[in-house]
Design a protein around this motif. Structure first.
Motif, PDB file in Angstrom:
ATOM      1  N   LYS A   9      -7.203   9.989  -9.391  1.00 34.89           N
ATOM      2  CA  LYS A   9      -6.112  10.969  -9.425  1.00 34.89           C
ATOM      3  C   LYS A   9      -6.122  11.838  -8.174  1.00 34.89           C
ATOM      4  N   ARG A  10      -7.306  12.219  -7.727  1.00 30.07           N
ATOM      5  CA  ARG A  10      -7.408  13.017  -6.505  1.00 30.07           C
ATOM      6  C   ARG A  10      -6.971  12.211  -5.286  1.00 30.07           C
ATOM      7  N   ILE A  11      -7.357  10.934  -5.262  1.00 29.42           N
ATOM      8  CA  ILE A  11      -6.913  10.049  -4.175  1.00 29.42           C
ATOM      9  C   ILE A  11      -5.395   9.948  -4.169  1.00 29.42           C
ATOM     10  N   LEU A  12      -4.800   9.704  -5.330  1.00 25.91           N
ATOM     11  CA  LEU A  12      -3.341   9.574  -5.426  1.00 25.91           C
ATOM     12  C   LEU A  12      -2.636  10.859  -5.022  1.00 25.91           C
ATOM     13  N   THR A  13      -3.179  11.991  -5.422  1.00 24.32           N
ATOM     14  CA  THR A  13      -2.583  13.277  -5.050  1.00 24.32           C
ATOM     15  C   THR A  13      -2.585  13.436  -3.535  1.00 24.32           C
ATOM     16  N   GLU A  14      -3.708  13.162  -2.912  1.00 24.98           N
ATOM     17  CA  GLU A  14      -3.807  13.292  -1.446  1.00 24.98           C
ATOM     18  C   GLU A  14      -2.880  12.315  -0.733  1.00 24.98           C
ATOM     19  N   LEU A  15      -2.856  11.058  -1.166  1.00 26.31           N
ATOM     20  CA  LEU A  15      -2.027  10.055  -0.496  1.00 26.31           C
ATOM     21  C   LEU A  15      -0.541  10.313  -0.687  1.00 26.31           C
ATOM     22  N   GLN A  16      -0.150  10.920  -1.799  1.00 26.82           N
ATOM     23  CA  GLN A  16       1.261  11.264  -1.985  1.00 26.82           C
ATOM     24  C   GLN A  16       1.696  12.352  -1.009  1.00 26.82           C
ATOM     25  N   GLN A  17       0.774  13.165  -0.575  1.00 25.70           N
ATOM     26  CA  GLN A  17       1.099  14.207   0.396  1.00 25.70           C
ATOM     27  C   GLN A  17       1.048  13.685   1.825  1.00 25.70           C
ATOM     28  N   ASP A  18       0.170  12.693   2.095  1.00 28.73           N
ATOM     29  CA  ASP A  18       0.052  12.117   3.429  1.00 28.73           C
ATOM     30  C   ASP A  18      -0.555  10.719   3.325  1.00 28.73           C
ATOM     31  N   ALA A  19       0.286   9.712   3.316  1.00 29.89           N
ATOM     32  CA  ALA A  19      -0.187   8.330   3.177  1.00 29.89           C
ATOM     33  C   ALA A  19      -0.881   7.830   4.439  1.00 29.89           C
ATOM     34  N   ASP A  20      -0.731   8.542   5.560  1.00 33.39           N
ATOM     35  CA  ASP A  20      -1.396   8.164   6.812  1.00 33.39           C
ATOM     36  C   ASP A  20      -2.771   8.801   6.966  1.00 33.39           C
ATOM     37  N   LEU A  21      -3.204   9.519   5.960  1.00 28.26           N
ATOM     38  CA  LEU A  21      -4.497  10.198   6.031  1.00 28.26           C
ATOM     39  C   LEU A  21      -5.604   9.185   6.300  1.00 28.26           C
ATOM     40  N   PRO A  22      -6.385   9.377   7.378  1.00 28.66           N
ATOM     41  CA  PRO A  22      -7.490   8.439   7.644  1.00 28.66           C
ATOM     42  C   PRO A  22      -8.497   8.432   6.490  1.00 28.66           C
ATOM     43  N   LEU A  23      -9.094   7.289   6.260  1.00 26.12           N
ATOM     44  CA  LEU A  23     -10.055   7.156   5.155  1.00 26.12           C
ATOM     45  C   LEU A  23     -11.210   8.159   5.274  1.00 26.12           C
ATOM     46  N   TRP A  38     -11.992   3.367   0.556  1.00 25.58           N
ATOM     47  CA  TRP A  38     -11.261   2.147   0.855  1.00 25.58           C
ATOM     48  C   TRP A  38     -11.220   1.228  -0.367  1.00 25.58           C
ATOM     49  N   ARG A  39     -12.379   1.052  -1.034  1.00 30.68           N
ATOM     50  CA  ARG A  39     -12.425   0.193  -2.228  1.00 30.68           C
ATOM     51  C   ARG A  39     -11.499   0.713  -3.318  1.00 30.68           C
ATOM     52  N   ARG A  40     -11.510   2.015  -3.548  1.00 25.31           N
ATOM     53  CA  ARG A  40     -10.661   2.584  -4.596  1.00 25.31           C
ATOM     54  C   ARG A  40      -9.176   2.469  -4.245  1.00 25.31           C
ATOM     55  N   VAL A  41      -8.820   2.740  -2.994  1.00 28.78           N
ATOM     56  CA  VAL A  41      -7.415   2.620  -2.578  1.00 28.78           C
ATOM     57  C   VAL A  41      -6.961   1.171  -2.718  1.00 28.78           C
ATOM     58  N   LYS A  42      -7.782   0.229  -2.284  1.00 27.79           N
ATOM     59  CA  LYS A  42      -7.432  -1.196  -2.416  1.00 27.79           C
ATOM     60  C   LYS A  42      -7.277  -1.583  -3.885  1.00 27.79           C
ATOM     61  N   ALA A  43      -8.154  -1.073  -4.754  1.00 27.08           N
ATOM     62  CA  ALA A  43      -8.052  -1.378  -6.188  1.00 27.08           C
ATOM     63  C   ALA A  43      -6.760  -0.801  -6.762  1.00 27.08           C
ATOM     64  N   LEU A  44      -6.380   0.400  -6.329  1.00 25.36           N
ATOM     65  CA  LEU A  44      -5.131   1.015  -6.798  1.00 25.36           C
ATOM     66  C   LEU A  44      -3.912   0.222  -6.303  1.00 25.36           C
ATOM     67  N   GLU A  45      -4.002  -0.306  -5.085  1.00 28.21           N
ATOM     68  CA  GLU A  45      -2.915  -1.142  -4.563  1.00 28.21           C
ATOM     69  C   GLU A  45      -2.844  -2.465  -5.318  1.00 28.21           C
ATOM     70  N   ILE A  50      -0.393   1.975  -6.579  1.00 31.50           N
ATOM     71  CA  ILE A  50       0.238   2.294  -5.296  1.00 31.50           C
ATOM     72  C   ILE A  50       1.140   1.112  -4.967  1.00 31.50           C
ATOM     73  N   ARG A  51       2.453   1.334  -5.054  1.00 30.36           N
ATOM     74  CA  ARG A  51       3.405   0.239  -4.835  1.00 30.36           C
ATOM     75  C   ARG A  51       3.603  -0.055  -3.357  1.00 30.36           C
ATOM     76  N   LYS A  52       3.748   0.994  -2.548  1.00 29.46           N
ATOM     77  CA  LYS A  52       3.873   0.821  -1.107  1.00 29.46           C
ATOM     78  C   LYS A  52       3.764   2.177  -0.438  1.00 29.46           C
ATOM     79  N   ARG A  53       3.585   2.144   0.865  1.00 26.23           N
ATOM     80  CA  ARG A  53       3.498   3.372   1.658  1.00 26.23           C
ATOM     81  C   ARG A  53       4.714   3.405   2.571  1.00 26.23           C
ATOM     82  N   VAL A  54       5.360   4.557   2.629  1.00 24.04           N
ATOM     83  CA  VAL A  54       6.611   4.673   3.373  1.00 24.04           C
ATOM     84  C   VAL A  54       6.631   5.952   4.204  1.00 24.04           C
TER      85      VAL A  54
END
Length: 155
Positions: A9-23, A38-45, A50-54
């Motif tokens: 949930k914390r990862i998703l919150t951060e990525l929704q604010q900035d999907a370009d955030l470096p790992l 990286w493993r968690r983001v890949k698992a969510l994708e 995580i449907r896509k980054r725009v």
């Protein structure tokens, strides 16, 4: 539904604010190593969470200053009309969202256009492709809140 823990949930919150955030930065913010992030983001994708980054484009900066909400009543209530309506609305780049509704109206369309003349061109295109029972439109005077972020902390 996918099992999402507090770290996800914390990862998703951060990525929704900035999907370009470096790992590295993401890991620092949530207390994980770069590889664990990286493993968690890949698992969510992979799970489709995580449907896509725009890139979110400011519509005013590209001349799409008019936001319109259209209320649609279907001309027919059959599968072929719905298929044609869905195919048409998906193909029109002005359309930002289409929703099948309960109540007095059948569908709601959110669209972005340059101005009233552009709206009229869009409207004429839509009704030429799909017969409508009734169409009414409301134009947004002020956007008080517009976001793509979901409240993942409540999920």
């Amino acid at each position: 539904m996918v099992n999402i823990d507090e770290i996800d949930k914390r990862i998703l919150t951060e990525l929704q604010q900035d999907a370009d955030l470096p790992l590295e930065s993401l890991g620092e913010r949530i207390g994980l190593s770069r590889n664990a992030c990286w493993r968690r983001v890949k698992a969510l994708e992979t799970a489709g969470v995580i449907r896509k980054r725009v890139a979110l484009v400011d519509p005013n900066m590209i001349g799409l200053r008019l936001s319109v909400v259209m209320q649609i009543k279907a001309a027919k209530h059959d599968a072929s009309w719905l298929e044609k309506f869905a195919r048409t609305t998906r193909s029109l780049p002005e359309v930002q969202g289409v929703y099948r509704m309960t109540g007095d109206l059948d569908y709601l369309i959110r669209a972005r256009v340059a101005d009233m003349a552009d709206y009229d061109r869009f409207y004429q295109t839509l009704i030429a492709r799909v017969p409508m029972g009734d169409v009414s439109a409301s134009f947004v005077m002020e956007e008080i809140k517009e976001t793509t972020e979901l409240p993942v902390h409540r999920a």
